[in-house]
Write a protein that holds these residues in place. Structure first.
Motif, PDB file in Angstrom:
ATOM      1  N   ARG A   1      21.666  -0.381 -32.739  1.00 43.95           N
ATOM      2  CA  ARG A   1      21.979  -1.781 -32.463  1.00 43.95           C
ATOM      3  C   ARG A   1      22.611  -2.433 -33.686  1.00 43.95           C
ATOM      4  O   ARG A   1      23.553  -3.249 -33.567  1.00 43.95           O
ATOM      5  CB  ARG A   1      20.697  -2.511 -32.063  1.00 43.95           C
TER       6      ARG A   1
ATOM      7  N   VAL B   1      26.159  -1.036 -33.953  1.00 44.37           N
ATOM      8  CA  VAL B   1      27.031  -1.615 -32.926  1.00 44.37           C
ATOM      9  C   VAL B   1      27.431  -3.030 -33.335  1.00 44.37           C
ATOM     10  O   VAL B   1      28.580  -3.454 -33.139  1.00 44.37           O
ATOM     11  CB  VAL B   1      26.352  -1.604 -31.550  1.00 44.37           C
TER      12      VAL B   1
ATOM     13  N   SER C   1      29.798   2.296 -30.588  1.00 44.85           N
ATOM     14  CA  SER C   1      30.211   1.620 -29.344  1.00 44.85           C
ATOM     15  C   SER C   1      28.978   1.191 -28.553  1.00 44.85           C
ATOM     16  O   SER C   1      27.860   1.632 -28.806  1.00 44.85           O
ATOM     17  CB  SER C   1      31.078   2.578 -28.507  1.00 44.85           C
ATOM     18  N   LYS C   2      29.261   0.368 -27.565  1.00 40.08           N
ATOM     19  CA  LYS C   2      28.163  -0.107 -26.692  1.00 40.08           C
ATOM     20  C   LYS C   2      27.524   1.054 -25.943  1.00 40.08           C
ATOM     21  O   LYS C   2      26.325   1.046 -25.643  1.00 40.08           O
ATOM     22  CB  LYS C   2      28.738  -1.119 -25.687  1.00 40.08           C
TER      23      LYS C   2
ATOM     24  N   ASP D   1      23.534   2.033 -25.441  1.00 37.25           N
ATOM     25  CA  ASP D   1      22.866   2.274 -24.148  1.00 37.25           C
ATOM     26  C   ASP D   1      22.119   3.605 -24.164  1.00 37.25           C
ATOM     27  O   ASP D   1      21.001   3.732 -23.627  1.00 37.25           O
ATOM     28  CB  ASP D   1      23.897   2.256 -23.030  1.00 37.25           C
TER      29      ASP D   1
END
Length: 410
Positions: free
Chosen positions: A153, A156, A162-163, A167
């Motif tokens: 996190r 990011v 990246s997102k 995830d």
């Protein structure tokens, strides 16, 4: 006309006068003398001596109780080592049923118990440690996944990741979280008080109860004497099939032998606990043995007008058998030095004022008497008559008070 004296006719009438006088004199002697001297009667003499009063009854031999043996299960009889009349001790084998099927049931239940106990031991020795280890490993994975998620996190946010990578980190964190929760539940379940642990304990209890049941049923195959005693009846033979509830054998327990008898209620006032008696079996009338009253029923049988009594036999003879007919002579009173008269001398014996005719000064004199104990046609006189006095039997109905009497000893 010459006078002629008829002397022959006068002398001819004298024999008739003599005969008539003789008849008159005889009648006077026959009627007058008995009236003058009194009627000749056979009398009864009062004596002095011992008098025992007793109540005689007929009864039966009965032990205090009987034990009827039955089978709890259906089974084939394989052995009966005793017969009627045998003395047996408590715990002695009486009847043996085929135990093969029941023994197999015990073995099966023993195996089931061993299996459940092994399962419980396995949970303590293996399952619980593994569950705790899995819990610690899940905790470590969870901590690592959270740390990875936090770094992802942050990266990011700086634009390095990246997102999609964030995830993936989130899914990995959720997965390790669920593993950790599952490991916790598994550990608690395997610990004492947990559901799996309790189920294993219940399985052991059920298996142990099943074994006890199988052992109990196996024990039913052996029918032993519950008490020491004598075998009275045996209604089964080897090879027969015993059925539940069917009486196979009857035992008379060892202990005091009792005599049971029915006594006419009119004699109830004469009886009391502890009174001594002599009894004899009808089959052995010459062998008398002592007994003692130890029970008098509080109720009277309204149909027979009798009272049940029981007598303890402290030393029963060897020939006594169950249901033997017994003659019982119960001593209810004893007088060592009593004035005794024959019962036939008493008049109005059943009334409140019995009396007798006693011969005194050659005459019949009415005398009221007080009666005591009675036995075998004899009566004790407590008051009114002395020993040696002569009494007129009640059967002499012609006697009246004041009549002269000539006593003749009977």
């Amino acid at each position: 006309m010459p006078f002629h004296l008829k002397l022959p006719s006068l002398f001819a009438s004298r024999p008739r006068l003599t005969l008539a006088a003789f008849v008159i004199i005889a009648l006077i002697a026959l009627v007058g003398i008995p009236r003058l001297l009194g009627e000749k009667l056979v009398v009864l003499t009062a004596t002095q001596g011992e008098l025992t009063q007793s109540v005689v009854a007929s009864g039966k031999v009965r032990s205090p109780q009987r034990v009827e043996l039955t089978s709890q299960i259906t089974g084939r009889v394989t052995q009966i080592p005793v017969r009627e009349g045998h003395k047996v001790d408590a715990g002695q084998l009486l009847i043996q049923l085929d135990p093969a099927e029941l023994s197999a049931g015990v073995a099966q239940s023993s195996a089931a118990l061993a299996q459940s106990e092994t399962r419980l031991a396995q949970m303590k020795q293996l399952a619980l440690p593994l569950a705790l280890q899995s819990q610690r490993q899940a905790e470590a994975n969870r901590v690592q996944a959270r740390q990875h998620f936090e770094r992802s996190r942050e990266l990011v946010a700086r634009g390095f990741y990246s997102k999609t990578q964030l995830d993936d980190a989130q899914r990995n964190l959720d997965f390790t979280e669920s593993q950790w929760q599952a490991a916790q539940l598994q550990a608690r379940s395997n610990q004492a008080g947990g559901s799996d642990f309790r189920l294993a304990q219940v399985a052991v209890v059920q298996s142990r109860a099943g074994l006890e049941l199988a052992q109990t049923r196996l024990a039913y195959a052996t029918i032993a004497a519950p008490v020491s005693g004598t075998v009275l009846t045996r209604s089964v033979e080897p090879g027969d099939t015993a059925q539940p509830g069917k009486v196979l054998m009857t035992i008379s327990p060892a202990g005091d032998t009792e005599l049971i008898a029915q006594i006419d209620e009119k004699n109830l006032r004469l009886l009391s606990l502890g009174q001594k008696a002599l009894a004899s079996a009808d089959a052995y009338p010459g062998d008398r043995f002592p007994a003692e009253i130890n029970f008098i029923s509080p109720a009277v049988d309204p149909l027979r007008g009798s009272v049940e009594i029981r007598l303890r036999v402290p030393e029963p003879p060897d020939f006594l058998r169950q249901e033997m007919t017994i003659s019982i002579d119960i001593e209810t009173a004893r007088r060592a030095d009593a004035v005794v008269v024959a019962g036939e001398a008493i008049r109005d014996a059943g009334s409140a004022k019995p009396w007798v005719f006693v011969v005194r000064d050659g005459r019949a004199q009415r005398q009221d008497v007080l009666l005591g104990v009675r036995s075998d046609g004899k009566v004790e006189i407590l008051k009114g008559i002395d020993a040696g006095e002569q009494l007129i039997p009640a059967s002499a109905l012609s006697v009246r008070e004041g009549n002269r009497v000539r006593a003749v000893a009977g």
